[in-house]
Enzyme design. Structure first.
Site, PDB file in Angstrom:
ATOM      1  N   ARG A 175       0.830  -1.212   0.000  1.00  0.00           N
ATOM      2  CA  ARG A 175       0.000   0.000   0.000  1.00  0.00           C
ATOM      3  C   ARG A 175       0.865   1.262   0.000  1.00  0.00           C
ATOM      4  NH1 ARG A 175      -5.298  -0.890   3.909  1.00  0.00           N
ATOM      5  NH2 ARG A 175      -6.670  -1.598   2.251  1.00  0.00           N
ATOM      6  N   GLY A 226      -8.815  -7.341   0.333  1.00  0.00           N
ATOM      7  CA  GLY A 226      -7.698  -7.477   1.253  1.00  0.00           C
ATOM      8  C   GLY A 226      -6.992  -8.818   1.246  1.00  0.00           C
TER       9      GLY A 226
HETATM   10  C1  3PG Z   1      -8.871  -1.132   4.920  1.00  0.00           C
HETATM   11  O1  3PG Z   1      -7.856  -1.696   5.326  1.00  0.00           O
HETATM   12  O2  3PG Z   1      -9.834  -1.758   4.430  1.00  0.00           O
HETATM   13  C2  3PG Z   1      -8.907   0.368   4.915  1.00  0.00           C
HETATM   14  O3  3PG Z   1      -7.681   0.889   5.307  1.00  0.00           O
HETATM   15  C3  3PG Z   1     -10.026   0.885   5.783  1.00  0.00           C
HETATM   16  O4  3PG Z   1      -9.826   0.514   7.112  1.00  0.00           O
HETATM   17  P1  3PG Z   1     -11.071   0.340   8.076  1.00  0.00           P
HETATM   18  O5  3PG Z   1     -11.791  -0.897   7.629  1.00  0.00           O
HETATM   19  O6  3PG Z   1     -10.507   0.223   9.469  1.00  0.00           O
HETATM   20  O7  3PG Z   1     -11.932   1.571   7.929  1.00  0.00           O
END
Ligand code: 3PG
Ligand code: MG
Length: 397
Positions: free
Chosen positions: A38, A352
């Site tokens: 990232r 993710g």
């Molecule tokens: C993520 O990792 O999906 C983003 O950085 C957003 O983070 P969050 O889900 O804690 O808002």
């Protein structure tokens, strides 16, 4: 994309507040960054601003400190890594707003880079507070959103701040929107969606939307169980969201209405426990024993999925095929990653954990695009707008 980007405005000599998503995974014991993708993904924007002589003021959240200072969630560790990658100093402040931060910014020259500390140390950030947003806006002349991965959050540094500064997209945000947008708007056909992960409830909107675009939909992972159940198969001890059976039925009906080929596992790996010592075997999905649970797709399913995906010109993949954190349940996921890496098709990796797998297997650069978003990517692909993108200036037409 109909939004202005950093290339569309004058940035030389300007103080540019750049919202990035430096929410990187940290090793629990050592606090070290385990994956810096990232950070690297924002380099085009940061380098562009440096080259143009802007004063670069980066800001991000890290983890979920919930409005309190949490020492291990300070961004100093990220500043250090960014500095190594950029080959120039990256200053870091002890807060994200306030007089000390303002003093540090006064000293910046064109081309300098500074990183503010974790925005979420202030609860006002997540409340989208105008007061906090104004305190951030005071620091800069222009605002750049390069935090695609956080653009589904209506937070002060993502949405509200754009009311107070001329606000444009960064180059990563632009690339995410263009690339993910292209698979919704004009994918090369045949287009296959390969979807997995634990829960169908997380992905209903995306599934609904993508069913209007794909030619085939392949479902693995924990999520497959509810589709099997909806077809009246027994799924043993596999966890299913019982209240989502109708959702699964509805999605299958939509697939059939739209002429989408829906591929479910024909065989699965089942286990008597969820650890490395568990006993496993391959069974047909018609014969899942009552006291075992599905942990991965089976070899025949890998073959079927591979055959289908080899025919595709565009593939979108989101979600592991099994419980890949446990090595003996990871084979299906790894097989899919290796297959996609070897194809000539346009391969888009979203979300993710799917991105993490591909990066961990060192296959990321064999894919057309690996999205930096998790929730943001799913929301975008469900056809909804992202508040962080909406807040930016429209391109002049
Ligand atoms: C993520 O990792 O999906 C983003 O950085 C957003 O983070 P969050 O889900 O804690 O808002
Ligand atoms: Mg998240």
């Amino acid at each position: 994309m109909n939004k202005m980007t950093v290339r569309d405005i004058e940035v030389a000599g300007k103080r540019a507040l750049v919202r990035v998503d430096f929410n990187v995974p940290l090793d629990e014991k050592t606090g070290k960054i385990t994956d810096d993708s990232r950070i690297r993904a924002t380099l085009p924007t940061i380098k562009y601003l440096i080259e143009q002589g802007a004063k670069v003021i980066l800001c991000s959240h890290l983890g979920r400190p919930k409005g309190k200072i949490v020492e291990k969630l300070r961004l100093a560790v990220v500043a250090q890594r960014l500095s190594q990658i950029l080959g120039q100093p990256v200053m870091v402040t002890k807060d994200s707003i306030g007089p000390d931060v303002e003093k540090a910014i006064e000293k910046l020259q064109g081309g300098d880079v500074l990183l503010l500390d974790n925005l979420r140390f202030h609860s006002a950030e997540e409340r989208d507070s105008p007061v906090f947003a104004r305190a951030l806006a005071r620091l800069a002349d222009i605002y750049v959103n390069d935090a695609f991965g956080t653009s589904h959050r209506s937070h002060a540094s993502i949405v509200r701040v754009a009311e107070y500064l001329p606000s444009v997209a960064g180059l990563l945000l632009e690339k995410e929107v263009k690339t993910l947008g292209s698979i919704l708007e004009n994918p090369a056909h045949p287009f296959g969606g390969l979807l997995g992960g634990a829960k169908v409830s997380d992905k209903v909107g995306m599934l609904e939307n993508i069913l209007n675009r794909v030619d085939s939909l392949l479902i693995g992972g924990g999520m497959a169980a509810i589709f099997l159940k909806a077809k009246s198969y027994e799924v043993g001890l596999s966890l299913i969201e019982a209240d989502r059976l109708d959702t699964a039925v509805g999605l299958m009906e939509k697939a059939s209405r739209n002429g989408v080929r829906l591929l479910l596992p024909v065989d699965v790996i089942v286990a008597d426990g969820l650890d490395a010592e568990a006993k496993v075997k391959v069974v047909s999905t018609e014969n899942i024993p009552p006291r075992l649970r599905i942990v991965d797709i089976g070899p025949q399913t890998i073959k079927n999925f591979s055959e289908e995906l080899r025919k595709c010109k565009t593939i979108f993949w989101n979600g592991p095929m099994g419980i890949y954190e446990i090595p003996q349940f990871a084979e299906g996921t790894k097989a899919m990653a290796r297959l996609l890496a070897g194809l000539d098709a346009t391969t888009i990796i979203g979300g993710g954990s799917t991105a993490e797998i591909v990066i961990e297997m060192k296959l990321a650069d064999k894919m057309t695009f690996v999205s930096t978003g998790g929730g943001a990517t799913l929301r975008f692909l469900s056809g909804k707008t992202l508040p962080g993108v909406e807040a930016l200036l429209n391109k002049e037409t």
